[in-house]
Design a protein around this motif. Structure first.
Motif: not given
Length: 111
Positions: A34-38, A49-54, A56-61
């Motif tokens: 889930a893109l935070q803020g969107f 999982h919640k991920v911020g727009m920037g 990328a490393g967290k999303a890949i992990e």
């Protein structure tokens, strides 16, 4: 052979929820990022999982840890204010390429 796990990058609107529900109904494994803020879907019934727009490393992990082999970007995402984005190390490495692609338009950015 079952379909590989799907990583759903969720922006706003109904489409991310519909894709998650379709996966759920068909038995396809999936995880929502889930893109935070969107993202505005109710996440309580979905692995997420919640991920911020920037981040990328967290999303890949997350995608690797979850075993997601396919990904889909869906939902409404407005062009962000770049100064508001908190970028992790991987995002920082990608930033010059993303900025150049963004200058060529949304299609180039997504490609």
């Amino acid at each position: 052979m079952s379909a590989p796990k799907l990583g759903i990058f969720a922006g706003g609107g109904a489409l991310p929820r519909r894709i998650a529900e379709t996966c759920q109904a068909s038995g396809r494994p999936y995880v929502v990022l889930a893109l935070q803020g969107f993202a505005d879907m109710d996440l309580s019934a979905h692995p997420h999982h919640k991920v911020g727009m920037g981040e990328a490393g967290k999303a890949i992990e997350i995608l690797k840890a979850e075993g997601a082999r396919d990904i889909v970007f869906c939902g409404r995402v407005q062009r962000p204010n770049w100064s508001d984005i908190k970028v992790d190390w991987t995002g920082m490495k990608l930033l010059p390429r993303l900025a150049l692609a963004g200058a060529r338009g949304d299609d180039a950015l997504l490609a």
